[in-house]
Design a protein around this motif. Structure first.
Motif, PDB file in Angstrom:
ATOM      1  N   ILE A 156      48.721  35.082  47.595  1.00 17.37           N
ATOM      2  CA  ILE A 156      47.310  35.398  47.356  1.00 17.37           C
ATOM      3  C   ILE A 156      47.094  36.887  47.591  1.00 17.37           C
ATOM      4  CG2 ILE A 156      44.935  35.010  48.145  1.00 17.37           C
ATOM      5  CD1 ILE A 156      45.756  32.181  48.909  1.00 17.37           C
ATOM      6  N   GLU A 157      46.377  37.505  46.673  1.00 18.97           N
ATOM      7  CA  GLU A 157      45.946  38.888  46.882  1.00 18.97           C
ATOM      8  C   GLU A 157      44.425  38.909  46.910  1.00 18.97           C
ATOM      9  OE1 GLU A 157      47.413  41.469  43.850  1.00 18.97           O
ATOM     10  OE2 GLU A 157      45.954  40.805  42.360  1.00 18.97           O
ATOM     11  N   MET A 158      43.891  39.625  47.881  1.00 12.46           N
ATOM     12  CA  MET A 158      42.456  39.662  48.096  1.00 12.46           C
ATOM     13  C   MET A 158      41.982  41.107  47.984  1.00 12.46           C
ATOM     14  SD  MET A 158      40.544  37.548  51.123  1.00 12.46           S
ATOM     15  CE  MET A 158      41.133  38.610  52.446  1.00 12.46           C
ATOM     16  N   VAL A 159      41.212  41.382  46.949  1.00 13.30           N
ATOM     17  CA  VAL A 159      40.721  42.734  46.696  1.00 13.30           C
ATOM     18  C   VAL A 159      39.375  42.890  47.390  1.00 13.30           C
ATOM     19  CG1 VAL A 159      40.201  44.459  44.931  1.00 13.30           C
ATOM     20  CG2 VAL A 159      41.883  42.655  44.456  1.00 13.30           C
ATOM     21  N   ILE A 160      39.226  43.979  48.164  1.00 10.77           N
ATOM     22  CA  ILE A 160      38.032  44.170  48.985  1.00 10.77           C
ATOM     23  C   ILE A 160      37.058  45.109  48.271  1.00 10.77           C
ATOM     24  CG2 ILE A 160      37.185  44.693  51.293  1.00 10.77           C
ATOM     25  CD1 ILE A 160      39.420  42.542  51.117  1.00 10.77           C
ATOM     26  N   PHE A 161      35.850  44.599  48.014  1.00  5.80           N
ATOM     27  CA  PHE A 161      34.786  45.404  47.415  1.00  5.80           C
ATOM     28  C   PHE A 161      33.785  45.780  48.506  1.00  5.80           C
ATOM     29  CE2 PHE A 161      36.739  43.345  43.924  1.00  5.80           C
ATOM     30  CZ  PHE A 161      36.451  44.071  42.775  1.00  5.80           C
ATOM     31  N   PRO A 162      33.368  47.028  48.566  1.00  8.52           N
ATOM     32  CA  PRO A 162      32.408  47.437  49.606  1.00  8.52           C
ATOM     33  C   PRO A 162      31.024  46.835  49.366  1.00  8.52           C
ATOM     34  CG  PRO A 162      32.781  49.238  48.067  1.00  8.52           C
ATOM     35  CD  PRO A 162      33.753  48.158  47.694  1.00  8.52           C
ATOM     36  N   GLN A 163      30.315  46.576  50.461  1.00  7.42           N
ATOM     37  CA  GLN A 163      28.982  45.985  50.349  1.00  7.42           C
ATOM     38  C   GLN A 163      28.020  46.879  49.577  1.00  7.42           C
ATOM     39  OE1 GLN A 163      27.551  44.941  54.244  1.00  7.42           O
ATOM     40  NE2 GLN A 163      28.163  42.789  54.027  1.00  7.42           N
ATOM     41  N   ASP A 164      28.181  48.174  49.746  1.00  8.55           N
ATOM     42  CA  ASP A 164      27.265  49.103  49.066  1.00  8.55           C
ATOM     43  C   ASP A 164      27.827  49.588  47.731  1.00  8.55           C
ATOM     44  OD1 ASP A 164      29.365  50.518  50.086  1.00  8.55           O
ATOM     45  OD2 ASP A 164      28.160  52.112  51.004  1.00  8.55           O
ATOM     46  N   GLY A 165      28.866  48.912  47.229  1.00  7.94           N
ATOM     47  CA  GLY A 165      29.481  49.312  45.968  1.00  7.94           C
ATOM     48  C   GLY A 165      28.840  48.614  44.772  1.00  7.94           C
ATOM     49  N   PRO A 166      29.434  48.790  43.600  1.00  7.76           N
ATOM     50  CA  PRO A 166      28.899  48.168  42.379  1.00  7.76           C
ATOM     51  C   PRO A 166      28.875  46.648  42.494  1.00  7.76           C
ATOM     52  CG  PRO A 166      30.580  49.815  41.847  1.00  7.76           C
ATOM     53  CD  PRO A 166      30.633  49.590  43.326  1.00  7.76           C
ATOM     54  N   ARG A 167      27.795  46.041  42.011  1.00  5.92           N
ATOM     55  CA  ARG A 167      27.673  44.586  42.053  1.00  5.92           C
ATOM     56  C   ARG A 167      28.259  43.919  40.814  1.00  5.92           C
ATOM     57  NH1 ARG A 167      27.529  42.888  47.042  1.00  5.92           N
ATOM     58  NH2 ARG A 167      25.859  43.826  48.265  1.00  5.92           N
ATOM     59  N   GLN A 168      28.350  44.678  39.731  1.00  6.68           N
ATOM     60  CA  GLN A 168      28.902  44.075  38.521  1.00  6.68           C
ATOM     61  C   GLN A 168      30.419  43.959  38.641  1.00  6.68           C
ATOM     62  OE1 GLN A 168      27.993  47.208  38.734  1.00  6.68           O
ATOM     63  NE2 GLN A 168      29.268  48.534  37.458  1.00  6.68           N
ATOM     64  N   PRO A 169      31.012  42.963  38.007  1.00  7.67           N
ATOM     65  CA  PRO A 169      32.476  42.821  38.068  1.00  7.67           C
ATOM     66  C   PRO A 169      33.165  43.961  37.335  1.00  7.67           C
ATOM     67  CG  PRO A 169      31.548  41.260  36.497  1.00  7.67           C
ATOM     68  CD  PRO A 169      30.390  41.899  37.193  1.00  7.67           C
ATOM     69  N   PRO A 170      34.383  44.291  37.727  1.00  9.54           N
ATOM     70  CA  PRO A 170      35.130  45.319  36.985  1.00  9.54           C
ATOM     71  C   PRO A 170      35.486  44.821  35.594  1.00  9.54           C
ATOM     72  CG  PRO A 170      36.522  44.276  38.634  1.00  9.54           C
ATOM     73  CD  PRO A 170      35.139  43.753  38.864  1.00  9.54           C
ATOM     74  N   LEU A 171      35.952  45.730  34.761  1.00 14.76           N
ATOM     75  CA  LEU A 171      36.304  45.382  33.388  1.00 14.76           C
ATOM     76  C   LEU A 171      37.663  44.690  33.355  1.00 14.76           C
ATOM     77  CD1 LEU A 171      35.176  48.635  31.525  1.00 14.76           C
ATOM     78  CD2 LEU A 171      33.856  46.574  32.023  1.00 14.76           C
ATOM     79  N   SER A 172      37.766  43.701  32.494  1.00 14.33           N
ATOM     80  CA  SER A 172      39.010  42.950  32.376  1.00 14.33           C
ATOM     81  C   SER A 172      40.069  43.769  31.653  1.00 14.33           C
ATOM     82  CB  SER A 172      38.760  41.650  31.597  1.00 14.33           C
ATOM     83  OG  SER A 172      39.979  41.030  31.255  1.00 14.33           O
ATOM     84  N   PRO A 173      41.320  43.738  32.106  1.00 14.97           N
ATOM     85  CA  PRO A 173      42.397  44.425  31.380  1.00 14.97           C
ATOM     86  C   PRO A 173      42.723  43.765  30.048  1.00 14.97           C
ATOM     87  CG  PRO A 173      43.288  43.152  33.207  1.00 14.97           C
ATOM     88  CD  PRO A 173      41.795  43.098  33.348  1.00 14.97           C
ATOM     89  N   LEU A 174      42.198  42.564  29.815  1.00 11.62           N
ATOM     90  CA  LEU A 174      42.465  41.874  28.553  1.00 11.62           C
ATOM     91  C   LEU A 174      41.634  42.431  27.407  1.00 11.62           C
ATOM     92  CD1 LEU A 174      42.821  38.080  29.390  1.00 11.62           C
ATOM     93  CD2 LEU A 174      44.580  39.664  28.627  1.00 11.62           C
ATOM     94  N   ASP A 175      40.303  42.495  27.618  1.00  9.29           N
ATOM     95  CA  ASP A 175      39.419  42.869  26.517  1.00  9.29           C
ATOM     96  C   ASP A 175      38.414  43.953  26.885  1.00  9.29           C
ATOM     97  OD1 ASP A 175      37.790  41.484  28.244  1.00  9.29           O
ATOM     98  OD2 ASP A 175      37.497  39.762  26.915  1.00  9.29           O
ATOM     99  N   SER A 176      38.541  44.536  28.085  1.00  9.66           N
ATOM    100  CA  SER A 176      37.640  45.605  28.539  1.00  9.66           C
ATOM    101  C   SER A 176      36.190  45.144  28.664  1.00  9.66           C
ATOM    102  CB  SER A 176      37.715  46.820  27.601  1.00  9.66           C
ATOM    103  OG  SER A 176      39.012  47.373  27.614  1.00  9.66           O
TER     104      SER A 176
END
Length: 266
Positions: free
Chosen positions: A222-242
């Motif tokens: 399992i890999e767990m990517v940490i997003f900051p609380q005060d960071g962007p709320r939208q999900p990042p772009l997918s490497p499949l289709d951007s």
């Protein structure tokens, strides 16, 4: 006739005599039209239409060959991904082009085309075991998400999309005020882990490095990517289709597990 420099000369075409009474050779097209009584406009329309059809046929053949090459490359890239357990689509498609002797091709498949070929290959050749492995990974993801419930976990990647296999890693997105908060949580429960970084894209031309924790739970990496609380709320772009990356919370994953049909393992 008007003499030009060199051996060329130009003259006016006529069917009978010209204004001076001299006979000249009849224009072949006009002579043809006179015999067939085909209006001049219709003649050129028909001939132009035939030329357009020929051009369309040539372009259609080229498009068919381009599509066939894209399909062959996508299928070869899918097999490469399955063989080495990677999900590096860029490397797989270029390796596929080398295998097929088409390193300079302009018909590289998109990542989504490779993903479609991957799904088709699994459906045909691994229907007896891939769904079983996928469910095992999803169940492990659900248990991990319930364990890290306080960090608002989301499942992403091949385990959510349905193309995961025995080589795949469960990827979770979590939110924390600080990285130390995750450190203390893992240490409190004596969970051995490794730390690293993962580059994600929130905009087409903007990359960002985020901390990632890697550990094993229920024999599943399992890999767990940490997003900051005060960071962007939208999900990042997918490497499949951007496009924004699909994500599933605990409730969505539970519903997915309830609705999917999985054959019993052999």
């Amino acid at each position: 006739a008007i003499k030009m420099s060199g051996a060329l000369s130009f003259s006016v075409w006529a069917t009978e005599g010209n204004a001076c009474g001299h006979k000249t050779r009849a224009h072949p097209t006009k002579a043809f039209l006179a015999r067939t009584k085909l209006p001049l406009r219709n003649y050129f329309l028909q001939n132009n239409f035939q030329g357009t059809k020929d051009a369309d046929r040539i372009m259609s053949n080229r498009n068919i060959k381009a599509q066939q090459m894209r399909l062959r490359l996508a299928q070869e890239a899918a097999q490469i991904l399955l063989q080495n357990g990677s999900r590096d689509y860029y490397a797989a498609k270029h390796k596929a082009a080398l295998h097929l002797g088409a390193a300079d091709t302009r018909n590289m498949p998109s990542n989504t085309e490779i993903e479609s070929a991957l799904q088709e290959y699994q459906r045909i050749f691994r229907a007896d075991r891939q769904p079983v492995e996928l469910r095992r990974l999803r169940e492990a993801a659900l248990h991990a998400m319930q364990f890290f419930r306080d960090f608002n976990p989301r499942l992403v990647g091949s385990v959510l999309r349905g193309t995961a296999d025995e080589h795949s890693v469960v990827t979770l997105h979590v939110i924390a005020a600080t990285v130390e908060e995750i450190d203390l949580f893992l240490l409190h429960y004596n969970i051995p882990f490794e730390m690293g970084e993962k580059r994600v894209r929130f905009q087409a031309d903007v990359m960002q490095s985020l901390p990632v924790y890697r550990f094993v739970a229920e024999e599943v990496p399992i890999e767990m990517v940490i997003f900051p609380q005060d960071g962007p709320r939208q999900p990042p772009l997918s490497p499949l289709d951007s496009k924004p990356m699909p994500r599933a919370d605990i409730q969505a994953l539970e519903k997915l597990l309830q609705t999917e049909q999985v054959p019993h393992p052999p």
